[in-house]
Design a protein around this motif. Sequence first.
Motif, PDB file in Angstrom:
ATOM      1  N   GLY A  16       0.789  -1.226   0.000  1.00  0.00           N
ATOM      2  CA  GLY A  16       0.000   0.000   0.000  1.00  0.00           C
ATOM      3  C   GLY A  16       0.817   1.269   0.000  1.00  0.00           C
ATOM      4  O   GLY A  16       0.251   2.369   0.005  1.00  0.00           O
ATOM      5  N   HIS A  17       2.125   1.144  -0.015  1.00  0.00           N
ATOM      6  CA  HIS A  17       2.960   2.343  -0.021  1.00  0.00           C
ATOM      7  C   HIS A  17       2.810   3.089  -1.332  1.00  0.00           C
ATOM      8  O   HIS A  17       2.668   4.317  -1.378  1.00  0.00           O
ATOM      9  N   MET A  18       2.875   2.382  -2.419  1.00  0.00           N
ATOM     10  CA  MET A  18       2.680   2.899  -3.774  1.00  0.00           C
ATOM     11  C   MET A  18       3.727   3.937  -4.190  1.00  0.00           C
ATOM     12  O   MET A  18       3.599   4.564  -5.234  1.00  0.00           O
ATOM     13  N   GLY A  22      -7.794  12.599  -3.375  1.00  0.00           N
ATOM     14  CA  GLY A  22      -8.747  11.530  -3.620  1.00  0.00           C
ATOM     15  C   GLY A  22      -8.133  10.343  -4.337  1.00  0.00           C
ATOM     16  O   GLY A  22      -8.369   9.183  -3.970  1.00  0.00           O
ATOM     17  N   THR A  23      -7.328  10.615  -5.331  1.00  0.00           N
ATOM     18  CA  THR A  23      -6.680   9.542  -6.085  1.00  0.00           C
ATOM     19  C   THR A  23      -5.700   8.774  -5.211  1.00  0.00           C
ATOM     20  O   THR A  23      -5.645   7.533  -5.254  1.00  0.00           O
ATOM     21  N   THR A  24      -4.936   9.491  -4.416  1.00  0.00           N
ATOM     22  CA  THR A  24      -3.964   8.840  -3.534  1.00  0.00           C
ATOM     23  C   THR A  24      -4.658   7.955  -2.510  1.00  0.00           C
ATOM     24  O   THR A  24      -4.213   6.835  -2.228  1.00  0.00           O
ATOM     25  N   ALA A  25      -5.761   8.444  -1.943  1.00  0.00           N
ATOM     26  CA  ALA A  25      -6.492   7.649  -0.940  1.00  0.00           C
ATOM     27  C   ALA A  25      -7.003   6.345  -1.538  1.00  0.00           C
ATOM     28  O   ALA A  25      -6.896   5.273  -0.926  1.00  0.00           O
ATOM     29  N   VAL A  26      -7.548   6.394  -2.744  1.00  0.00           N
ATOM     30  CA  VAL A  26      -8.070   5.181  -3.380  1.00  0.00           C
ATOM     31  C   VAL A  26      -6.934   4.208  -3.702  1.00  0.00           C
ATOM     32  O   VAL A  26      -7.043   2.991  -3.462  1.00  0.00           O
ATOM     33  N   LEU A  27      -5.833   4.734  -4.230  1.00  0.00           N
ATOM     34  CA  LEU A  27      -4.703   3.867  -4.561  1.00  0.00           C
ATOM     35  C   LEU A  27      -4.146   3.177  -3.322  1.00  0.00           C
ATOM     36  O   LEU A  27      -3.833   1.982  -3.348  1.00  0.00           O
ATOM     37  N   LEU A  65      -5.716   2.574  -0.500  1.00  0.00           N
ATOM     38  CA  LEU A  65      -6.690   1.610   0.017  1.00  0.00           C
ATOM     39  C   LEU A  65      -6.640   0.307  -0.788  1.00  0.00           C
ATOM     40  O   LEU A  65      -6.656  -0.789  -0.214  1.00  0.00           O
ATOM     41  N   LEU A  66      -6.564   0.418  -2.098  1.00  0.00           N
ATOM     42  CA  LEU A  66      -6.468  -0.779  -2.932  1.00  0.00           C
ATOM     43  C   LEU A  66      -5.186  -1.551  -2.644  1.00  0.00           C
ATOM     44  O   LEU A  66      -5.185  -2.785  -2.551  1.00  0.00           O
ATOM     45  N   GLY A  67      -4.094  -0.826  -2.499  1.00  0.00           N
ATOM     46  CA  GLY A  67      -2.813  -1.479  -2.212  1.00  0.00           C
ATOM     47  C   GLY A  67      -2.817  -2.188  -0.879  1.00  0.00           C
ATOM     48  O   GLY A  67      -2.338  -3.329  -0.761  1.00  0.00           O
ATOM     49  N   MET A  68      -3.369  -1.538   0.147  1.00  0.00           N
ATOM     50  CA  MET A  68      -3.424  -2.161   1.465  1.00  0.00           C
ATOM     51  C   MET A  68      -4.347  -3.378   1.477  1.00  0.00           C
ATOM     52  O   MET A  68      -4.072  -4.374   2.152  1.00  0.00           O
ATOM     53  N   ALA A  69      -5.445  -3.301   0.723  1.00  0.00           N
ATOM     54  CA  ALA A  69      -6.353  -4.450   0.642  1.00  0.00           C
ATOM     55  C   ALA A  69      -5.657  -5.644  -0.005  1.00  0.00           C
ATOM     56  O   ALA A  69      -5.781  -6.788   0.460  1.00  0.00           O
ATOM     57  N   LEU A  70      -4.895  -5.384  -1.064  1.00  0.00           N
ATOM     58  CA  LEU A  70      -4.134  -6.462  -1.700  1.00  0.00           C
ATOM     59  C   LEU A  70      -3.078  -7.023  -0.753  1.00  0.00           C
ATOM     60  O   LEU A  70      -2.855  -8.245  -0.706  1.00  0.00           O
ATOM     61  N   GLY A  71      -2.441  -6.136  -0.005  1.00  0.00           N
ATOM     62  CA  GLY A  71      -1.451  -6.589   0.969  1.00  0.00           C
ATOM     63  C   GLY A  71      -2.061  -7.476   2.040  1.00  0.00           C
ATOM     64  O   GLY A  71      -1.476  -8.493   2.432  1.00  0.00           O
ATOM     65  N   TYR A  72      -3.259  -7.119   2.500  1.00  0.00           N
ATOM     66  CA  TYR A  72      -3.924  -7.924   3.538  1.00  0.00           C
ATOM     67  C   TYR A  72      -4.332  -9.286   2.999  1.00  0.00           C
ATOM     68  O   TYR A  72      -4.203 -10.315   3.691  1.00  0.00           O
ATOM     69  N   ILE A  73      -4.815  -9.322   1.763  1.00  0.00           N
ATOM     70  CA  ILE A  73      -5.163 -10.598   1.145  1.00  0.00           C
ATOM     71  C   ILE A  73      -3.925 -11.498   1.037  1.00  0.00           C
ATOM     72  O   ILE A  73      -3.965 -12.693   1.342  1.00  0.00           O
ATOM     73  N   ALA A  83      -3.839  -8.556  13.541  1.00  0.00           N
ATOM     74  CA  ALA A  83      -2.951  -7.396  13.430  1.00  0.00           C
ATOM     75  C   ALA A  83      -2.947  -6.843  12.007  1.00  0.00           C
ATOM     76  O   ALA A  83      -2.892  -5.632  11.795  1.00  0.00           O
ATOM     77  N   GLY A  84      -3.035  -7.742  11.010  1.00  0.00           N
ATOM     78  CA  GLY A  84      -3.007  -7.307   9.623  1.00  0.00           C
ATOM     79  C   GLY A  84      -4.230  -6.540   9.195  1.00  0.00           C
ATOM     80  O   GLY A  84      -4.179  -5.759   8.232  1.00  0.00           O
ATOM     81  N   ALA A  85      -5.362  -6.719   9.868  1.00  0.00           N
ATOM     82  CA  ALA A  85      -6.581  -5.987   9.499  1.00  0.00           C
ATOM     83  C   ALA A  85      -6.393  -4.481   9.617  1.00  0.00           C
ATOM     84  O   ALA A  85      -7.103  -3.699   8.969  1.00  0.00           O
ATOM     85  N   GLY A  86      -5.438  -4.053  10.409  1.00  0.00           N
ATOM     86  CA  GLY A  86      -5.161  -2.626  10.528  1.00  0.00           C
ATOM     87  C   GLY A  86      -4.683  -1.995   9.230  1.00  0.00           C
ATOM     88  O   GLY A  86      -4.755  -0.769   9.066  1.00  0.00           O
ATOM     89  N   LEU A  87      -4.207  -2.800   8.286  1.00  0.00           N
ATOM     90  CA  LEU A  87      -3.766  -2.268   6.996  1.00  0.00           C
ATOM     91  C   LEU A  87      -4.901  -1.553   6.266  1.00  0.00           C
ATOM     92  O   LEU A  87      -4.659  -0.586   5.529  1.00  0.00           O
ATOM     93  N   LEU A  88      -6.112  -2.012   6.456  1.00  0.00           N
ATOM     94  CA  LEU A  88      -7.245  -1.448   5.738  1.00  0.00           C
ATOM     95  C   LEU A  88      -7.557  -0.019   6.150  1.00  0.00           C
ATOM     96  O   LEU A  88      -8.324   0.672   5.467  1.00  0.00           O
ATOM     97  N   PHE A  89      -6.980   0.443   7.253  1.00  0.00           N
ATOM     98  CA  PHE A  89      -7.243   1.802   7.745  1.00  0.00           C
ATOM     99  C   PHE A  89      -6.069   2.752   7.498  1.00  0.00           C
ATOM    100  O   PHE A  89      -6.143   3.922   7.876  1.00  0.00           O
ATOM    101  N   ARG A  90      -5.036   2.276   6.852  1.00  0.00           N
ATOM    102  CA  ARG A  90      -3.846   3.109   6.684  1.00  0.00           C
ATOM    103  C   ARG A  90      -3.939   4.086   5.524  1.00  0.00           C
ATOM    104  O   ARG A  90      -3.052   4.914   5.339  1.00  0.00           O
ATOM    105  N   ALA A  91      -4.984   3.997   4.723  1.00  0.00           N
ATOM    106  CA  ALA A  91      -5.165   4.983   3.657  1.00  0.00           C
ATOM    107  C   ALA A  91      -5.360   6.388   4.223  1.00  0.00           C
ATOM    108  O   ALA A  91      -5.171   7.383   3.527  1.00  0.00           O
ATOM    109  N   SER A  92      -5.703   6.485   5.497  1.00  0.00           N
ATOM    110  CA  SER A  92      -5.878   7.792   6.137  1.00  0.00           C
ATOM    111  C   SER A  92      -4.578   8.583   6.225  1.00  0.00           C
ATOM    112  O   SER A  92      -4.602   9.780   6.525  1.00  0.00           O
ATOM    113  N   SER A  93      -3.445   7.946   5.945  1.00  0.00           N
ATOM    114  CA  SER A  93      -2.166   8.673   5.985  1.00  0.00           C
ATOM    115  C   SER A  93      -2.106   9.781   4.946  1.00  0.00           C
ATOM    116  O   SER A  93      -1.235  10.650   5.013  1.00  0.00           O
ATOM    117  N   VAL A  94      -3.039   9.782   3.982  1.00  0.00           N
ATOM    118  CA  VAL A  94      -3.114  10.880   3.010  1.00  0.00           C
ATOM    119  C   VAL A  94      -3.301  12.213   3.726  1.00  0.00           C
ATOM    120  O   VAL A  94      -2.776  13.244   3.295  1.00  0.00           O
TER     121      VAL A  94
END
Length: 527
Positions: free
Chosen positions: A148-150, A172-177, A179-187, A210-221
């Motif tokens: 999710g670093h991208m 907006g674009t960064t947040a979506v990217l 979120l998608l990256g973190m979701a793939l990482g969690y999977i 612990a890994g479920a926290g990845l889904l909330f890291r898009a807020s770093s935008v």
Amino acid sequence: MNHVRHAAILRRCEGATQPLALESRGLEPRQLTPAHVQPTGRRRKTGLLQPVDLQNLELMRTTHSASVAKPRWPMALDPFGMSLARIAKTYHRLQRYLSNSYWLMGERLVGAGLGLVATVFVARYLGPEQYGALAYALSLVALFAAAGHMGLHGLVVREIVRDPDGRPETLGTTAVLKLLGMALGYIGLLVYGLLYEGAGSTEFYLIAIAGAGLLFRASSVVDFWFQAFVQAKYAVLANVTGHLVVTAFKLGLVLAGAGLVYFAAAQLLHAILVALLLVVVFRIKAELRLAQWRFNWQRARLLLRQGWVIYLGSIFAVIYLKVDQVMLRWFADATEVGQYAVAAQLSEAWYFVPAAIVASFFPKLIALRDEDSDVFYRRLQQLFDVLFLMGLGVAIVMSLAAPWLINLLFGVDYAASAQILVIHTWAAIFIFMRAAFSKWILIENALYFSLFTQGLGALANVAMNYLLIPIYGGSGAAWATLVSYAMASFFALLFYRRTRVVFWQMCLAMLAPVRYPLRFALGSQGR
């Protein structure tokens, strides 16, 4: 009388155009244009800006400044040839960036301190084996979080500064990217847990929770936004609040005698809480509304095209930062991971310092590079000097205090961690200087070389861990970490023409313990 009248008008005009009023709207003072100034006779309801004639304002400023005599300082107060007036002027010019650094360093200091307190109590409570299992799970989470670093951090800060009109799309674009990256990482993390650990194992539950926290890291935008406007204090308040709550939660788990899985849940709680607080702070302090954020495929392609090299580099960086604990679990056992983890925690606790300093000066370095290349490289050399001296000081102090510190904080069960800490802590020298080099890479657009250095470091770390861990255990992993940091952040710079200038600046920084005393001695003799 004209000077007096001009001074009075100047004070009224300047009082109506305070920089904070502009920054509260997401604007730099230098970005003031006639569009932001109301016509004469009209006032904005907010009261942020008043009518100003910019040309007359500059004329009055020049006239008033010329009428005031500059103070003269005695040479006795000027040992290095720089007057106190120049020092005060320099400090005033950099005060905004220094204040931002203080906030960032304060947040990292509080976070590191609270993290250390939690680690001491949790590690003592769980013991080396169980704490090693938890550390192993958290290392895996960090590895898969790279998805999710991208490569967007520095690029987004740069775009927010340089492209005011495109900020809604950038955010907006960064947040979506992300979120998608973190979701793939969690999977990917879940798939690893299922295949390697098994669905019913304790390790799998630790990884999944612990890994479920990845889904909330898009807020770093939101953090990127405040960094771009040198307003770190708002993100700092959110992060510090999260650290306080989660540390208290972990201590409560220790007092309650909770099981191992609950400590993984604490990591998830931290991610959720910080994400919520960042969103709330953004809504309160930013002029741009969350509803204005929008995703744009063209901007997404642009960001990914510019950031893919940094993206791969970040993956390599995480590999040589965290793969040691994973490989220790593969080739040794959880107890060895626990011994190594507490040493790494103490060694890496200082890494927030260079990151905070460089993050605050990054916007200024961008401007200097565009304005004056010579001044840019002088400031960069000074930055390398400071970072090396700080890293050297950390390494010396931690090496001398390692046995006493480990015994005091973690007890005799972790005695083997002292030798690991003595080796691992010397990586701080290269980590500190790498913080400035990473920003140089972005400014000079040398992104392919970033990929090369990170890949070299990851390859060296994995290869040396493979060779040394079966023989030396945690100490072997520490040596692998030190060598890989040196390869990626120092020696690799010699082999590329564009980065060779930075390599020599780092070499010069390593002479700072000699250069500055010598300069002081020569200056004293000259007087």
